[in-house]
Motif scaffolding. Structure first.
Motif, PDB file in Angstrom:
ATOM      1  N   VAL A  37      -6.240   7.064 -17.257  1.00 16.62           N
ATOM      2  CA  VAL A  37      -4.998   6.775 -16.533  1.00 16.62           C
ATOM      3  C   VAL A  37      -4.994   7.477 -15.171  1.00 16.62           C
ATOM      4  N   LEU A  38      -5.422   8.735 -15.144  1.00 15.47           N
ATOM      5  CA  LEU A  38      -5.454   9.457 -13.874  1.00 15.47           C
ATOM      6  C   LEU A  38      -6.438   8.814 -12.902  1.00 15.47           C
ATOM      7  N   LEU A  39      -7.568   8.357 -13.422  1.00 16.77           N
ATOM      8  CA  LEU A  39      -8.538   7.697 -12.548  1.00 16.77           C
ATOM      9  C   LEU A  39      -7.985   6.386 -12.008  1.00 16.77           C
ATOM     10  N   LEU A  40      -7.315   5.609 -12.850  1.00 20.84           N
ATOM     11  CA  LEU A  40      -6.718   4.354 -12.399  1.00 20.84           C
ATOM     12  C   LEU A  40      -5.735   4.613 -11.266  1.00 20.84           C
ATOM     13  N   ASN A  41      -4.912   5.639 -11.424  1.00 21.28           N
ATOM     14  CA  ASN A  41      -3.904   5.961 -10.416  1.00 21.28           C
ATOM     15  C   ASN A  41      -4.540   6.385  -9.092  1.00 21.28           C
ATOM     16  N   ALA A  42      -5.669   7.081  -9.163  1.00 19.13           N
ATOM     17  CA  ALA A  42      -6.282   7.647  -7.954  1.00 19.13           C
ATOM     18  C   ALA A  42      -7.341   6.752  -7.329  1.00 19.13           C
ATOM     19  N   PHE A  43      -7.748   5.693  -8.025  1.00 19.10           N
ATOM     20  CA  PHE A  43      -8.967   4.971  -7.665  1.00 19.10           C
ATOM     21  C   PHE A  43      -8.999   4.511  -6.206  1.00 19.10           C
ATOM     22  N   ASP A  44      -7.915   3.928  -5.721  1.00 15.10           N
ATOM     23  CA  ASP A  44      -7.910   3.395  -4.346  1.00 15.10           C
ATOM     24  C   ASP A  44      -8.065   4.489  -3.294  1.00 15.10           C
ATOM     25  N   ASP A  45      -7.707   5.733  -3.650  1.00 16.32           N
ATOM     26  CA  ASP A  45      -7.694   6.812  -2.660  1.00 16.32           C
ATOM     27  C   ASP A  45      -8.742   7.890  -2.931  1.00 16.32           C
ATOM     28  N   LEU A  46      -9.713   7.610  -3.807  1.00 16.49           N
ATOM     29  CA  LEU A  46     -10.676   8.642  -4.186  1.00 16.49           C
ATOM     30  C   LEU A  46     -11.420   9.239  -2.996  1.00 16.49           C
ATOM     31  N   LEU A  47     -11.744   8.415  -2.015  1.00 17.89           N
ATOM     32  CA  LEU A  47     -12.555   8.882  -0.897  1.00 17.89           C
ATOM     33  C   LEU A  47     -11.732   9.285   0.320  1.00 17.89           C
ATOM     34  N   THR A  48     -10.421   9.125   0.247  1.00 17.81           N
ATOM     35  CA  THR A  48      -9.583   9.413   1.417  1.00 17.81           C
ATOM     36  C   THR A  48      -8.525  10.476   1.169  1.00 17.81           C
ATOM     37  N   LYS A  49      -8.258  10.799  -0.091  1.00 14.90           N
ATOM     38  CA  LYS A  49      -7.243  11.803  -0.410  1.00 14.90           C
ATOM     39  C   LYS A  49      -7.809  12.844  -1.362  1.00 14.90           C
ATOM     40  N   LYS A  50      -7.427  14.089  -1.151  1.00 16.99           N
ATOM     41  CA  LYS A  50      -7.873  15.178  -2.025  1.00 16.99           C
ATOM     42  C   LYS A  50      -6.993  15.277  -3.258  1.00 16.99           C
ATOM     43  N   ARG A  51      -5.675  15.250  -3.054  1.00 15.77           N
ATOM     44  CA  ARG A  51      -4.748  15.420  -4.177  1.00 15.77           C
ATOM     45  C   ARG A  51      -4.051  14.097  -4.497  1.00 15.77           C
ATOM     46  N   HIS A  52      -3.925  13.838  -5.779  1.00 14.64           N
ATOM     47  CA  HIS A  52      -3.267  12.630  -6.260  1.00 14.64           C
ATOM     48  C   HIS A  52      -2.094  13.038  -7.150  1.00 14.64           C
ATOM     49  N   LEU A 259       1.914  -3.382   4.021  1.00 14.75           N
ATOM     50  CA  LEU A 259       2.405  -2.065   4.412  1.00 14.75           C
ATOM     51  C   LEU A 259       1.317  -0.995   4.285  1.00 14.75           C
ATOM     52  N   GLY A 260       0.211  -1.358   3.612  1.00 15.38           N
ATOM     53  CA  GLY A 260      -0.884  -0.398   3.451  1.00 15.38           C
ATOM     54  C   GLY A 260      -0.986   0.207   2.078  1.00 15.38           C
ATOM     55  N   VAL A 261      -0.202  -0.303   1.111  1.00 18.95           N
ATOM     56  CA  VAL A 261      -0.318   0.159  -0.270  1.00 18.95           C
ATOM     57  C   VAL A 261      -1.601  -0.429  -0.863  1.00 18.95           C
ATOM     58  N   GLY A 262      -2.394   0.382  -1.562  1.00 20.57           N
ATOM     59  CA  GLY A 262      -3.648  -0.075  -2.148  1.00 20.57           C
ATOM     60  C   GLY A 262      -3.440  -1.183  -3.176  1.00 20.57           C
ATOM     61  N   ASP A 263      -4.442  -2.061  -3.308  1.00 26.47           N
ATOM     62  CA  ASP A 263      -4.344  -3.197  -4.223  1.00 26.47           C
ATOM     63  C   ASP A 263      -3.981  -2.772  -5.639  1.00 26.47           C
ATOM     64  N   ARG A 264      -4.743  -1.825  -6.191  1.00 28.76           N
ATOM     65  CA  ARG A 264      -4.529  -1.416  -7.577  1.00 28.76           C
ATOM     66  C   ARG A 264      -3.158  -0.794  -7.767  1.00 28.76           C
ATOM     67  N   LEU A 265      -2.740   0.008  -6.788  1.00 25.72           N
ATOM     68  CA  LEU A 265      -1.439   0.662  -6.892  1.00 25.72           C
ATOM     69  C   LEU A 265      -0.324  -0.370  -6.834  1.00 25.72           C
ATOM     70  N   ALA A 266      -0.451  -1.360  -5.953  1.00 27.68           N
ATOM     71  CA  ALA A 266       0.562  -2.413  -5.848  1.00 27.68           C
ATOM     72  C   ALA A 266       0.662  -3.189  -7.158  1.00 27.68           C
ATOM     73  N   VAL A 267      -0.490  -3.514  -7.748  1.00 31.27           N
ATOM     74  CA  VAL A 267      -0.490  -4.218  -9.032  1.00 31.27           C
ATOM     75  C   VAL A 267       0.199  -3.381 -10.095  1.00 31.27           C
ATOM     76  N   SER A 268      -0.119  -2.091 -10.134  1.00 29.87           N
ATOM     77  CA  SER A 268       0.477  -1.190 -11.124  1.00 29.87           C
ATOM     78  C   SER A 268       1.992  -1.133 -10.983  1.00 29.87           C
ATOM     79  N   TRP A 269       2.490  -1.026  -9.747  1.00 29.05           N
ATOM     80  CA  TRP A 269       3.940  -0.982  -9.527  1.00 29.05           C
ATOM     81  C   TRP A 269       4.611  -2.264 -10.006  1.00 29.05           C
ATOM     82  N   ILE A 270       4.025  -3.391  -9.671  1.00 25.86           N
ATOM     83  CA  ILE A 270       4.628  -4.681 -10.034  1.00 25.86           C
ATOM     84  C   ILE A 270       4.611  -4.871 -11.542  1.00 25.86           C
ATOM     85  N   GLN A 271       3.571  -4.367 -12.215  1.00 29.45           N
ATOM     86  CA  GLN A 271       3.528  -4.441 -13.671  1.00 29.45           C
ATOM     87  C   GLN A 271       4.623  -3.579 -14.281  1.00 29.45           C
TER      88      GLN A 271
END
Length: 400
Positions: A37-52, A259-271
């Motif tokens: 679950v933590l990996l799914l949440n962070a996946f889009d930002d793994l290479l651009t953000k340190k903290r999730h 708006l710049g929200v990552g694909d996976r994160l947008a899908v997760s929110w809509i779900q």
């Protein structure tokens, strides 16, 4: 943080699927689910953000876990932090490279928010989906056994090639976390771990695994698993494809990603909350248009959606909703209260209402091969789970 090039085998090595991922030590079912679950949440930002970060209420919902039991959640996070993950990469010449890192470098829970970090090295590894398979959270929820989920994770990566290849019994024990001394004797390892895990995978997941054994002097020394699609559970893949296709074609997805929200994160929110996701996009668009956002619009949208901010339409003539910040302490309680109200409403439905909702669900394309009109429910657990998820969203929307 500088852009990190994923560390891993070359494309030719990936084709042969020679990379193996090992998680040392025994992880419980909850701990394995947390990792995914933590990996799914962070996946889009793994290479651009340190903290999730992820609200504890949402984390627990995705885990199927009691959100009030924070102590158990903390213990599970500590175990994940102390568990190393290692990568053995086999090259053409037979030489093996070995590298390892803790699964999580940092974790914290404050004001209803779970924050965590990966090491830079591991973030680069996890960002390469050919090295580490991102587990379907909807499938993960169906598992009740830790060994079964561990075997599923290790077999899913080989669905394209059809086989895990021959791996020693000792390595399989390490991969599945079956370190107890009783499993030193193969018959116990086979009966209590392999056979039970295979049975559960074939019953609840989207793949079928079949073990094969290699013996030396009548002693089993290696095991490989044949991996294929499970036609009886194909609704997981097909349903996910259909659901995600509909989500990706939705107005909320289009506006959020612009708006710049990552694909996976947008899908997760809509779900999770489709109406709230759309309201968030509309609100942030208005802020951006009026130049009221200092940083990125995508980051602001995440703050609005995940921090429990209440979005109010502000009247029938308002083109952009107004936002009223909720206190951090109220976020989780509010989410739990809404969930309780939805559950109570579903339990109070009459048979006629159940039949009406089920008919609407199937009319919208939901699978109903095992629908039982006399009870208004679905006999098959997978169909019932998919329908219940739809029904909860429906009821929650009607209550707003």
């Amino acid at each position: 943080m500088p852009n990190i090039k994923p560390l891993g085998p070359t494309p030719s090595e990936l084709k042969k699927h020679v990379a193996t991922v090992h998680v040392s030590g025994e992880l419980s079912l909850l701990e394995r689910k947390i990792v995914n679950v933590l990996l799914l949440n962070a996946f889009d930002d793994l290479l651009t953000k340190k903290r999730h970060s992820l609200p504890v209420g949402i984390l627990c919902t995705m885990l199927g876990f009691d959100s009030k039991n924070h102590e158990a959640l903390k213990r599970a996070l500590l175990k994940v932090m102390s568990t190393p993950i290692s990568f053995d990469l086999l090259h053409d010449g037979g030489k093996t490279d070995w590298e390892a890192s803790p699964l999580i470098a940092y974790a914290g829970i404050k004001n209803g928010l779970c924050s965590y970090e990966y090491s830079d090295w591991l973030a680069g590894k996890l960002a390469n989906p050919d090295i580490y398979t991102l587990i379907n959270i909807n499938v993960q929820r169906q598992f009740s056994g830790g060994y079964a989920l561990a075997l599923y994770e290790n077999c899913l990566r080989f669905k394209r090639t059809g086989s895990t290849g021959w791996i020693s019994v000792e390595t399989w024990r390490r991969l599945l976390g079956a370190d107890a001394s009783m499993y030193d004797e193969f018959k116990h390892f086979s009966a209590e771990v392999i056979k039970k895990a295979v049975k559960e995978i074939n019953q609840v997941s989207n793949i079928i695994v079949t073990p094969e054994y290699k013996r030396e002097a009548r002693r089993v020394v290696q095991i490989r698993f044949l991996v294929e699609d499970n036609p009886q559970k194909s609704m997981y893949d097909n349903g996910e494809d259909e659901e995600q296709k509909a989500i990706r074609e939705s107005e909320a997805f289009r506006r959020l990603t612009l708006l710049g929200v990552g694909d996976r994160l947008a899908v997760s929110w809509i779900q999770q909350e489709p109406d709230r996701a759309l309201q968030t996009a509309i609100y942030v668009e208005g802020k951006a248009k009026n130049k009221q956002i200092r940083g990125s619009a995508g980051g602001y949208a995440r703050t609005v959606f995940e921090k429990g901010t209440r979005i109010d339409a502000g009247g029938a003539n308002a083109s952009v909703p107004t936002v009223v910040a909720a206190t951090p302490q109220s976020v989780e309680a509010s989410a739990e209260e809404r969930a309780k109200q939805t559950t109570a409403k579903i339990k109070s439905l009459s048979l006629e209402e159940k039949q009406k909702f089920a008919a609407e669900y199937m009319a919208e394309g939901g699978k109903g091969n095992t629908y039982q009109p006399e009870t208004g429910t679905f006999k098959n657990a997978l169909e019932r789970t998919a329908y219940t998820s739809w029904l909860r969203s429906k009821i929650a929307a009607l209550e707003e």
